[in-house]
Design a protein around this motif. Structure first.
Motif, mmCIF file in Angstrom:
data_model
loop_
_atom_site.group_PDB
_atom_site.id
_atom_site.type_symbol
_atom_site.label_atom_id
_atom_site.label_comp_id
_atom_site.label_asym_id
_atom_site.label_seq_id
_atom_site.Cartn_x
_atom_site.Cartn_y
_atom_site.Cartn_z
ATOM 1 N N CYS A 115 0.835 -1.208 0.000
ATOM 2 C CA CYS A 115 0.000 0.000 0.000
ATOM 3 C C CYS A 115 0.862 1.247 0.000
ATOM 4 C CB CYS A 115 -0.930 0.020 1.212
ATOM 5 S SG CYS A 115 -0.073 0.020 2.799
ATOM 6 N N GLU A 116 0.254 2.347 -0.366
ATOM 7 C CA GLU A 116 0.898 3.641 -0.235
ATOM 8 C C GLU A 116 0.895 4.049 1.226
ATOM 9 O OE1 GLU A 116 -0.848 6.580 -2.739
ATOM 10 O OE2 GLU A 116 -0.813 5.313 -4.527
ATOM 11 N N GLY A 164 0.088 5.765 4.473
ATOM 12 C CA GLY A 164 -1.064 6.484 4.978
ATOM 13 C C GLY A 164 -2.384 6.114 4.346
ATOM 14 N N VAL A 165 -2.446 4.977 3.643
ATOM 15 C CA VAL A 165 -3.716 4.563 3.055
ATOM 16 C C VAL A 165 -4.776 4.395 4.145
ATOM 17 C CG1 VAL A 165 -3.170 2.098 3.196
ATOM 18 C CG2 VAL A 165 -4.803 2.903 1.486
ATOM 19 N N GLU A 166 -6.006 4.713 3.832
ATOM 20 C CA GLU A 166 -7.086 4.552 4.796
ATOM 21 C C GLU A 166 -7.350 3.070 5.053
ATOM 22 O OE1 GLU A 166 -8.668 6.847 6.487
ATOM 23 O OE2 GLU A 166 -7.576 8.513 5.539
ATOM 24 N N GLN A 167 -7.580 2.722 6.304
ATOM 25 C CA GLN A 167 -7.809 1.322 6.640
ATOM 26 C C GLN A 167 -9.057 0.776 5.957
ATOM 27 O OE1 GLN A 167 -8.091 2.053 10.985
ATOM 28 N NE2 GLN A 167 -10.109 1.134 10.872
ATOM 29 N N GLU A 168 -10.055 1.613 5.750
ATOM 30 C CA GLU A 168 -11.280 1.157 5.093
ATOM 31 C C GLU A 168 -11.004 0.695 3.667
ATOM 32 O OE1 GLU A 168 -12.278 3.846 8.400
ATOM 33 O OE2 GLU A 168 -10.969 4.042 6.654
ATOM 34 N N GLU A 169 -10.063 1.369 2.998
ATOM 35 C CA GLU A 169 -9.744 0.973 1.624
ATOM 36 C C GLU A 169 -9.069 -0.395 1.600
ATOM 37 O OE1 GLU A 169 -6.945 2.317 -2.186
ATOM 38 O OE2 GLU A 169 -7.536 3.825 -0.687
ATOM 39 N N LEU A 170 -8.110 -0.606 2.478
ATOM 40 C CA LEU A 170 -7.396 -1.882 2.485
ATOM 41 C C LEU A 170 -8.318 -3.026 2.907
ATOM 42 C CD1 LEU A 170 -4.801 -3.491 2.151
ATOM 43 C CD2 LEU A 170 -4.190 -2.889 4.511
ATOM 44 N N ILE A 171 -9.093 -2.825 3.960
ATOM 45 C CA ILE A 171 -10.006 -3.874 4.413
ATOM 46 C C ILE A 171 -11.057 -4.161 3.351
ATOM 47 C CG2 ILE A 171 -11.786 -4.436 6.123
ATOM 48 C CD1 ILE A 171 -10.107 -2.828 8.166
ATOM 49 N N GLY A 172 -11.535 -3.116 2.705
ATOM 50 C CA GLY A 172 -12.515 -3.308 1.637
ATOM 51 C C GLY A 172 -11.946 -4.105 0.479
ATOM 52 N N LEU A 173 -10.697 -3.825 0.098
ATOM 53 C CA LEU A 173 -10.054 -4.574 -0.986
ATOM 54 C C LEU A 173 -9.923 -6.049 -0.618
ATOM 55 C CD1 LEU A 173 -8.441 -4.789 -3.653
ATOM 56 C CD2 LEU A 173 -6.396 -4.131 -2.332
ATOM 57 N N ILE A 174 -9.522 -6.329 0.605
ATOM 58 C CA ILE A 174 -9.371 -7.720 1.045
ATOM 59 C C ILE A 174 -10.713 -8.437 1.032
ATOM 60 C CG2 ILE A 174 -8.697 -9.203 2.977
ATOM 61 C CD1 ILE A 174 -6.733 -6.912 3.790
ATOM 62 N N ASN A 175 -11.732 -7.792 1.549
ATOM 63 C CA ASN A 175 -13.064 -8.413 1.560
ATOM 64 C C ASN A 175 -13.568 -8.684 0.149
ATOM 65 O OD1 ASN A 175 -13.823 -8.854 4.278
ATOM 66 N ND2 ASN A 175 -14.207 -6.663 4.562
ATOM 67 N N GLU A 176 -13.384 -7.734 -0.748
ATOM 68 C CA GLU A 176 -13.817 -7.922 -2.139
ATOM 69 C C GLU A 176 -13.082 -9.094 -2.779
ATOM 70 O OE1 GLU A 176 -13.063 -4.208 -4.013
ATOM 71 O OE2 GLU A 176 -14.531 -3.107 -2.797
ATOM 72 N N GLN A 200 -7.238 1.856 -5.306
ATOM 73 C CA GLN A 200 -6.533 3.070 -5.692
ATOM 74 C C GLN A 200 -5.153 3.171 -5.054
ATOM 75 O OE1 GLN A 200 -8.766 6.654 -5.059
ATOM 76 N NE2 GLN A 200 -7.130 8.010 -5.742
ATOM 77 N N ARG A 201 -5.041 2.746 -3.776
ATOM 78 C CA ARG A 201 -3.771 2.947 -3.070
ATOM 79 C C ARG A 201 -3.272 1.682 -2.380
ATOM 80 N NH1 ARG A 201 -4.122 7.527 1.076
ATOM 81 N NH2 ARG A 201 -1.847 7.514 0.803
ATOM 82 N N ALA A 202 -3.852 0.525 -2.688
ATOM 83 C CA ALA A 202 -3.449 -0.711 -2.012
ATOM 84 C C ALA A 202 -3.500 -1.889 -2.975
ATOM 85 C CB ALA A 202 -4.345 -0.977 -0.806
ATOM 86 N N THR A 203 -2.765 -2.943 -2.618
ATOM 87 C CA THR A 203 -2.781 -4.191 -3.377
ATOM 88 C C THR A 203 -2.879 -5.351 -2.397
ATOM 89 O OG1 THR A 203 -0.353 -4.392 -3.346
ATOM 90 C CG2 THR A 203 -1.348 -3.228 -5.215
ATOM 91 N N CYS A 204 -3.408 -6.482 -2.893
ATOM 92 C CA CYS A 204 -3.385 -7.694 -2.085
ATOM 93 C C CYS A 204 -3.280 -8.903 -3.006
ATOM 94 C CB CYS A 204 -4.604 -7.806 -1.179
ATOM 95 S SG CYS A 204 -6.143 -8.263 -1.998
#
Length: 606
Positions: free
Chosen positions: A215-216, A218-230, A323-327
């Motif tokens: 991730c970049e 300071g990425v928002e935790q909601e974005e990372l958790i949302g990506l993982i859930n998706e 947008q700012r994270a990968t998994c």
């Protein structure tokens, strides 16, 4: 499983048993002060309060006393079986072991460990353990139960004689005494995909999936958790099959990663660049841009593969982006143990242990020391907490080695350890807290130091303890000044004394004298006598909270340097401070806040 055990001992007969267990399992011995004496024992006087405090700490409690004592005192504070920490009653001679609470939260396992040490069969009474030699709601490490709320109904059916069909490979289930049949009405399923169970169907997941993330900053935790859930939803994978979240060590302090770990209830572990470079040939989506930035061609895929590699793993889900994270997700052939992979984020707790007495320590400070892998401190301070360190790796330092002490603690935390750095009094008052923050702020600080998690835990300061020993001299405005000129120029110290004297503050003098420095206290006394009466109360408090404690009061004009040593705190009252000896010989020293004057005004107005 790591146990931070509390032993509650009510009589000398149980002390030998407690020490025998402590030698094998570690932990802290709490001894009833009227009957139990000895080194490295935490004394207490109130049985009920101590039982409840230990239970509230959420750590295993072994009470070497009658079970009825424990039951009577803990009954009012019990909330529910899913929240209970392990509580065991143990006969003083070790001849009986009874898990009372938290049997499936480690209590039964702890009872079995005690049984091996004491050569005593524990009296385990939980239904599935006694009938089927298995704890279905406490599966082995690496297994997760998807529907624990259905356990009661399921076990009730088992006890009624209903057979169970096991779908999937699980050696611990097949080897149990469960009534197994290929056409069993009850079912236990080993699943990778999300699956709902019910009162006749338990679902378990093996933790064989490694979640890699990048991730970049300071990425928002909601974005990372949302990506993982998706990603999990799209691939029909259960989050309960995740063994851990893995990334590059540059991301050790990334808030979103730790938030995601907490959200999915899995550990976060971090690999160095070399470990991820070893996976480059296996990446499905290498990136030159990423390599230029962090030194490896893909963080998410490489971290997932590195975590699953020891289990013959392969990439199961290629890199997905927001947008700012990968998994990415890798699947291992066997259960993944994250504890042996990479490193955790290290933690440094800077702990104030108070002046000396065990019962003056805060609960948070004690919890931090019990949870620490390593405890660092000045040798005398480590001696003061010997009741907490019997099973700890302790690193003792001498006076004058403060910077080395703090630097060592930070470096060990930066390596992934949980470290407690102890200070007497309060960690932020003339103690190690400021030095730790200073070292982390220096230009030449190693980059990995600043990735640790850091907290300061309060303690009772020496000036608080000294004041309360004689009354309330800090009842109005006050300040604290250190007379040590090792780090502060003498002229600065003297200027501060003059300012405090002119402002009529109550002053607490720390480090009043040393072997070579004998004059600053006398200078301070003489400066203060220019601004306040000769009979201004002075408190001398030495070895506060320790066996040879000495606290006395005298007039400012009678203060002599030879009455003070390095272990003494000197407190000088303001012009308003009052002192008197009470009928029982105790001191009453206080600084009024002006309530009498306020009452006079109110009386006149009336």
């Amino acid at each position: 499983m790591t146990f931070l055990v509390n032993y509650l001992v009510l009589g000398e007969a149980g002390l030998a048993t407690a020490r025998r267990l402590q030698a094998e399992l570690g932990g802290v011995i709490h001894g009833y002060g009227k009957r139990v004496q000895g080194a490295n024992i935490r004394p207490f006087d109130d049985v009920a309060a101590t039982l409840r405090n230990c239970f509230a700490a959420g750590q295993p409690l072994i009470a070497l006393c009658a079970a009825g004592i424990v039951i009577r005192h803990l009954a009012p504070v019990l909330s529910g079986k899913h929240d209970d920490a392990p509580v065991l009653a143990l006969a003083e001679d070790g001849s009986a072991i009874v898990p009372l609470l938290g049997g499936h939260h480690g209590g039964n396992d702890l009872a079995r460990r005690l049984g091996k040490v004491l050569n005593t069969a524990p009296a385990i009474t939980t239904a599935s353990d006694t009938a089927f030699a298995i704890a279905l709601d406490e599966p082995p490490a690496g297994w997760r139960l998807a529907n624990p709320l259905d356990m009661k109904a399921f076990v009730s059916e088992l006890r009624a004689g209903v057979a169970v069909r096991i779908e999937g490979e699980a050696a611990w289930l097949h080897a149990s005494a469960l009534p197994q049949a290929d056409d069993g009405t009850l079912r236990i399923t080993i699943a990778d995909a999300p699956l709902l169970g019910d009162g006749r169907h338990l679902v378990y997941h093996r933790q064989i999936l490694a979640l890699g993330v990048g991730c970049e900053r300071g990425v928002e935790q909601e974005e990372l958790i949302g990506l993982i859930n998706e990603t999990l939803t799209a691939e029909n994978l259960s989050p309960l099959s995740l063994a851990g979240i893995f990334s590059l060590d540059l991301k050790t302090d990334e808030t979103a990663i730790h938030a995601a770990a907490a959200h999915f209830d899995i550990p976060a572990r971090f690999f160095d660049v070399a470990a991820l470079l070893a996976q480059e040939s296996r990446l499905a989506n290498p990136s030159d841009a990423v390599k230029a930035e962090v030194g490896v061609s893909g963080v998410a895929e490489a971290a997932a593969l590195a975590a699953a590699d020891s289990g013959g793993g392969a990439l199961a889900v290629e890199k997905r982006k927001s947008q700012r994270a990968t998994c990415a997700i890798a699947r291992a052939d066997d259960i993944i143990d994250p504890a042996v992979l990479g490193a955790a984020r290290g933690h440094l707790a800077i702990v104030g242990i108070g002046p000396g007495r065990a019962d003056w320590r805060t609960g948070a400070a004690e919890a931090a020391m019990r949870q620490a892998d390593i405890i660092v401190g000045y040798g005398l301070y480590l001696d003061l907490i010997a009741d907490l360190t019997a099973d700890k790796d302790c690193r003792a330092y001498n006076l004058g080695e403060e910077e080395a002490r703090v630097a060592t603690a930070i470096e060990m935390a930066a390596s992934g350890q949980n470290v407690a750095l102890v200070s007497s009094g309060d960690a932020g008052v003339f103690a190690m807290g400021a030095l730790a923050h200073e070292l982390l702020d220096r230009d030449d600080t190693p980059g990995h130091w600043d990735r640790i998690s850091l907290e300061l835990l309060p303690g009772i300061s020496a000036m608080q303890a000294a004041a309360l020993r004689v009354g309330a001299p800090l009842g109005h405005d006050f300040c604290a000044i250190s007379l040590s000129d090792l780090l502060t120029p003498r002229e600065v110290i003297l200027r501060r004394i003059v300012a405090a004297a002119a402002s009529d503050f109550v002053i607490a003098f720390y480090n009043p004298v040393s072997k070579r420095r004998r004059d600053l206290l006398a200078l301070a006394r003489d400066l203060l006598l220019r601004h306040r009466p000769e009979d201004t109360p002075v408190i001398l408090a030495r070895n506060l909270g320790r066996a040879n404690e000495m606290v006395t009061a005298l007039p400012l004009s009678e203060l002599q340097v030879d009455d003070v040593d390095m272990l003494t705190l000197v407190m000088v009252g303001s012009s308003e401070t009052r002192a008197r000896l009470r009928g029982d010989g105790s001191w009453s020293v206080y600084t009024p806040r002006g309530y009498a004057a306020k009452q006079t005004v109110l009386t006149k107005e009336a």
